[in-house]
Structures are given as structure tokens and as C-alpha cells.
Design a protein around this motif. Structure first.
Motif, PDB file in Angstrom:
ATOM      1  N   SER A 169     -24.418  36.203  29.209  1.00  0.00           N
ATOM      2  CA  SER A 169     -24.209  35.399  30.591  1.00  0.00           C
ATOM      3  C   SER A 169     -24.076  34.084  30.609  1.00  0.00           C
ATOM      4  O   SER A 169     -23.853  33.401  31.470  1.00  0.00           O
ATOM      5  CB  SER A 169     -25.293  36.281  31.455  1.00  0.00           C
ATOM      6  OG  SER A 169     -26.575  35.760  30.991  1.00  0.00           O
ATOM      7  N   GLU A 170     -24.826  33.375  29.470  1.00  0.00           N
ATOM      8  CA  GLU A 170     -24.669  31.916  29.374  1.00  0.00           C
ATOM      9  C   GLU A 170     -23.370  31.700  28.626  1.00  0.00           C
ATOM     10  O   GLU A 170     -23.192  30.391  28.624  1.00  0.00           O
ATOM     11  CB  GLU A 170     -25.821  31.543  28.410  1.00  0.00           C
ATOM     12  CG  GLU A 170     -27.191  31.782  28.858  1.00  0.00           C
ATOM     13  CD  GLU A 170     -28.336  31.291  27.883  1.00  0.00           C
ATOM     14  OE1 GLU A 170     -27.840  30.676  26.844  1.00  0.00           O
ATOM     15  OE2 GLU A 170     -29.461  31.741  28.105  1.00  0.00           O
ATOM     16  N   GLU A 219     -21.839  27.918  21.025  1.00  0.00           N
ATOM     17  CA  GLU A 219     -22.247  29.408  21.619  1.00  0.00           C
ATOM     18  C   GLU A 219     -22.513  30.422  20.365  1.00  0.00           C
ATOM     19  O   GLU A 219     -23.494  31.036  20.609  1.00  0.00           O
ATOM     20  CB  GLU A 219     -21.492  29.804  22.541  1.00  0.00           C
ATOM     21  CG  GLU A 219     -21.629  29.136  23.873  1.00  0.00           C
ATOM     22  CD  GLU A 219     -20.278  29.446  24.866  1.00  0.00           C
ATOM     23  OE1 GLU A 219     -19.698  30.620  24.691  1.00  0.00           O
ATOM     24  OE2 GLU A 219     -20.061  28.603  25.725  1.00  0.00           O
ATOM     25  N   THR A 220     -21.714  30.164  19.484  1.00  0.00           N
ATOM     26  CA  THR A 220     -21.844  31.190  18.258  1.00  0.00           C
ATOM     27  C   THR A 220     -23.161  30.974  17.584  1.00  0.00           C
ATOM     28  O   THR A 220     -23.828  31.828  17.302  1.00  0.00           O
ATOM     29  CB  THR A 220     -20.596  31.308  17.405  1.00  0.00           C
ATOM     30  OG1 THR A 220     -19.532  31.434  18.203  1.00  0.00           O
ATOM     31  CG2 THR A 220     -20.807  32.413  16.414  1.00  0.00           C
ATOM     32  N   CYS A 221     -23.213  29.493  17.215  1.00  0.00           N
ATOM     33  CA  CYS A 221     -24.408  29.138  16.497  1.00  0.00           C
ATOM     34  C   CYS A 221     -25.673  29.682  17.240  1.00  0.00           C
ATOM     35  O   CYS A 221     -26.804  30.046  16.716  1.00  0.00           O
ATOM     36  CB  CYS A 221     -24.595  27.498  16.316  1.00  0.00           C
ATOM     37  SG  CYS A 221     -23.575  27.308  15.229  1.00  0.00           S
ATOM     38  N   ARG A 235     -32.141  38.577  24.248  1.00  0.00           N
ATOM     39  CA  ARG A 235     -31.397  39.618  24.323  1.00  0.00           C
ATOM     40  C   ARG A 235     -29.931  39.129  24.451  1.00  0.00           C
ATOM     41  O   ARG A 235     -29.641  38.321  24.961  1.00  0.00           O
ATOM     42  CB  ARG A 235     -31.547  40.549  25.609  1.00  0.00           C
ATOM     43  CG  ARG A 235     -32.855  41.474  25.457  1.00  0.00           C
ATOM     44  CD  ARG A 235     -33.131  42.101  26.675  1.00  0.00           C
ATOM     45  NE  ARG A 235     -32.538  41.496  27.949  1.00  0.00           N
ATOM     46  CZ  ARG A 235     -31.927  41.969  28.749  1.00  0.00           C
ATOM     47  NH1 ARG A 235     -31.699  43.365  28.725  1.00  0.00           N
ATOM     48  NH2 ARG A 235     -31.233  41.483  29.779  1.00  0.00           N
ATOM     49  N   VAL A 236     -29.267  39.908  23.811  1.00  0.00           N
ATOM     50  CA  VAL A 236     -27.815  39.694  23.721  1.00  0.00           C
ATOM     51  C   VAL A 236     -27.225  39.534  24.895  1.00  0.00           C
ATOM     52  O   VAL A 236     -26.226  38.592  25.342  1.00  0.00           O
ATOM     53  CB  VAL A 236     -26.694  40.848  22.807  1.00  0.00           C
ATOM     54  CG1 VAL A 236     -25.512  40.440  23.072  1.00  0.00           C
ATOM     55  CG2 VAL A 236     -27.407  40.727  21.459  1.00  0.00           C
ATOM     56  N   ALA A 237     -27.544  40.308  25.975  1.00  0.00           N
ATOM     57  CA  ALA A 237     -26.912  40.351  27.345  1.00  0.00           C
ATOM     58  C   ALA A 237     -27.375  39.094  27.947  1.00  0.00           C
ATOM     59  O   ALA A 237     -26.500  38.299  28.613  1.00  0.00           O
ATOM     60  CB  ALA A 237     -27.678  41.361  28.186  1.00  0.00           C
ATOM     61  N   CYS A 291     -20.248  38.721  24.016  1.00  0.00           N
ATOM     62  CA  CYS A 291     -20.789  39.247  23.029  1.00  0.00           C
ATOM     63  C   CYS A 291     -21.466  40.706  23.608  1.00  0.00           C
ATOM     64  O   CYS A 291     -21.759  40.431  24.705  1.00  0.00           O
ATOM     65  CB  CYS A 291     -21.849  38.548  22.366  1.00  0.00           C
ATOM     66  SG  CYS A 291     -22.853  37.390  23.192  1.00  0.00           S
ATOM     67  N   SER A 292     -21.426  41.517  22.795  1.00  0.00           N
ATOM     68  CA  SER A 292     -22.349  42.847  23.034  1.00  0.00           C
ATOM     69  C   SER A 292     -22.709  43.519  21.917  1.00  0.00           C
ATOM     70  O   SER A 292     -22.444  43.211  20.904  1.00  0.00           O
ATOM     71  CB  SER A 292     -21.245  43.618  23.952  1.00  0.00           C
ATOM     72  OG  SER A 292     -20.253  44.027  22.760  1.00  0.00           O
TER      73      SER A 292
END
Ligand code: COA
Length: 263
Positions: A8-9, A43-45, A2-4, A15-16
Motif C-alpha cells: 500500500s506504500e 521500494e524493492t529494497c 506484512r507485504v500488504a 507485490c503480493s
């Protein structure tokens, strides 16, 4: 994933995901003009590799704060790299370019170096007329190392690509639009509305057709015309077998908006 949970990491990006399936990614380092450091890259990868593609209909990238989409690679982190580590900058741009949903860079402010390369790795680019575009790497004794030279030459041609890379000067958004570097340059007051209208189209479009069209278009430059036409007609034939095509036809006959499910 999940994106959430991913958000949080994450410290360098935020992101949302909304109920249309817009995955919004913000580079969240406004004190460094959203410079792309290892954390932004990793983080984006991680986000794009771990997220459940089925929940995502399109991705937007933007920069936090008022001044920049991104002012490029973090100069400090570039300086700390060994030559071998410097080879590792490209995966981010490939992961973005290959993500199986449409991607849009929403640019307001400086769009330089590695930030510019992130924008070029996206499928579409919309910018405010306050934005500026450039590749300042030459001033540091470098060249764009995240796909910039290659994507630039394909988008704007060799003469304009060389002007940007050799001179290191910035151009404004209107010239960038005129050169075909970006899709639209709009006044700041029309920016949110313009981005929203792109997102609406992308998020409500047929996910399978958009994914297949992206693959066919991404491969168009590097393929012979004959092989490209064959790839396109096979893709077309495949899409006629999808439920989304049935829905598109039905909606047309019933004079209503289609509701594509991605099947
Ligand atoms: N990497 C790391 N930090 C950066 C950065 C980058 N690419 N770009 C800007 N920053 C930092 C600045 O060091 C400054 O930090 P400070 O407040 O601790 O001094 C902060 O972001 C604000 O930048 P500043 O230079 O004060 O803003 P400005 O409006 O005067 O100038 C730019 C904006 C974009 C013209 C200028 O910051 C710049 O040239 N940045 C570097 C661009 C670059 O060479 N990118 C390619 C790197 S390979």
C-alpha cells in the motif's frame, strides 16, 4: 512487516504473497517499459529488507504490461544523478542477490540494462521466446553499473560478456539460454506453467537447505576449491541436524511428499 502494508506504500512496484509463500514483485511502470528508477530501487529494497523472511518461501520478479520485463535504468533518472549518487545503484542488486530465499526472474519481453542486471541478481531466470536481452549502456557512453559486468562474466564467460557489453546489441531468448544466461526459454503459451512449476518446487522445498545452498553457491566463484569444499561440507553437516532433514527422511520412507517447516 506484512507485504500488504508495504504494497500500500508502493507506487512503482506491486507485490503480493500467496499461500505457498511466493512473494511476487511486479515492476509497475509499463508506460516506461518498467524502467528502473529511484522509486523502483527504493521500494524493492524496502520490501526485501522489511518483509518477514519466515513468511516467504521464494520471490519472483516480473514486469507489468505486455512488452518488457524492464528496459533498464530510467534514462531520465540516470541523467539527473551526480557521480556520487550514481554509486548508489548497486544496493538493489546486492539486496536481491543476498535475499535468503530463492529468487526467480520471470521475463517476458525486453530485458535490458538495469532490468537485465536485476534478472542476473536473481538465482534463476525463465523467459518467453519473445524476450530479448542486452546491455545498451555503451550506446549512452556508459557501462552496466549494477553488477552487470561482473555477474555476466561469471555466468557466460569473458568473450560473450564483452560481446554484449561492447556491442550493445540484443540477443534473443534462445541464444540467451544457449549461452547459460537464462535457465529456460519457453514459448509464450508455456510460460505461466513453466514459472509455476519452478515456484512449486522452490516454495515446497526445505527453506533452510535452500538458504544454505544459496549461500554456498553464491560464494563458490570467489573462493578456492579447498575453501569451497570445506564450506560445503560444514553446511552439509549442519543440515543433517535440521528437522527438515528428519521430515525429508520420514517422507522418503513413507513414500509421500515432504512437508518442510524450515526448522
Ligand atoms: N528509461 C526511461 N524511459 C524509457 C526507457 C528507459 N530505459 N525505455 C523505454 N522508455 C520509455 C520510452 O521513452 C517511451 O516513452 P514515451 O511513450 O513517453 O515516448 C516508452 O518507454 C515506450 O518505449 P519506446 O521506445 O516507444 O518502445 P519501443 O518498442 O519503440 O522500443 C526499446 C523499445 C526497449 C528498444 C527502447 O525503448 C529503448 O531502447 N529503451 C532504452 C533502453 C536503454 O537504453 N536502457 C539502458 C538505460 S541505462
Amino acid at each position: 512487516m506484512r507485504v500488504a502494508d508495504i504494497d500500500s506504500e508502493s507506487e512503482a512496484i506491486a507485490c503480493s504473497i500467496d499461500d505457498r509463500g511466493r512473494l511476487a514483485v511486479t515492476i509497475d511502470r509499463s508506460d516506461r517499459l518498467n524502467a528502473v528508477d529511484d522509486a523502483v530501487r527504493e521500494e524493492t529494497c524496502h520490501l526485501l529488507e522489511a518483509v518477514d523472511d519466515d513468511a516467504v518461501r521464494c520471490v519472483t520478479f516480473e514486469g507489468a504490461g505486455e512488452k518488457a520485463f524492464s528496459a533498464g535504468a530510467d534514462v531520465d533518472s540516470v541523467a539527473d544523478r551526480t557521480p556520487a549518487e550514481a554509486l548508489d545503484v548497486t544496493p538493489l542488486y546486492e539486496v536481491v542477490a543476498e535475499f535468503p530465499r530463492p529468487t526467480l526472474a520471470a521475463i517476458d519481453g525486453y530485458c535490458l540494462g538495469g532490468g537485465h542486471e536485476l534478472a542476473l541478481a536473481c538465482d534463476l531466470r525463465v523467459a518467453t521466446t519473445d524476450s530479448e536481452f542486452g546491455f545498451p549502456e555503451i550506446g549512452l557512453g556508459l557501462l552496466p553499473g549494477g553488477g552487470g559486468t561482473q555477474r555476466l562474466v561469471r555466468l557466460v564467460g569473458e568473450a560473450r560478456a564483452k560481446e554484449l557489453v561492447f556491442r550493445g546489441d540484443r540477443i534473443d531468448a534462445e541464444r540467451a539460454a544457449d549461452w547459460g544466461l537464462i535457465n529456460r526459454a519457453v514459448p509464450p503459451e508455456a510460460f505461466d506453467e513453466t514459472v509455476e512449476s519452478y515456484v512449486d518446487d522452490l516454495a515446497s522445498g526445505p527453506p533452510v537447505a535452500l538458504k544454505v545452498a544459496k549461500t554456498v553457491l553464491n560464494n563458490a566463484e570467489d573462493t578456492s576449491l579447498g575453501a569451497g569444499m570445506a564450506m560445503e561440507s560444514q553446511a552439509f553437516g549442519f543440515l543433517t541436524t535440521t528437522e527438515d532433514f528428519e521430515e525429508g527422511q520420514r517422507a522418503f520412507q513413507e513414500d509421500r511428499e515432504p512437508e518442510f517447516e524450515g526448522r
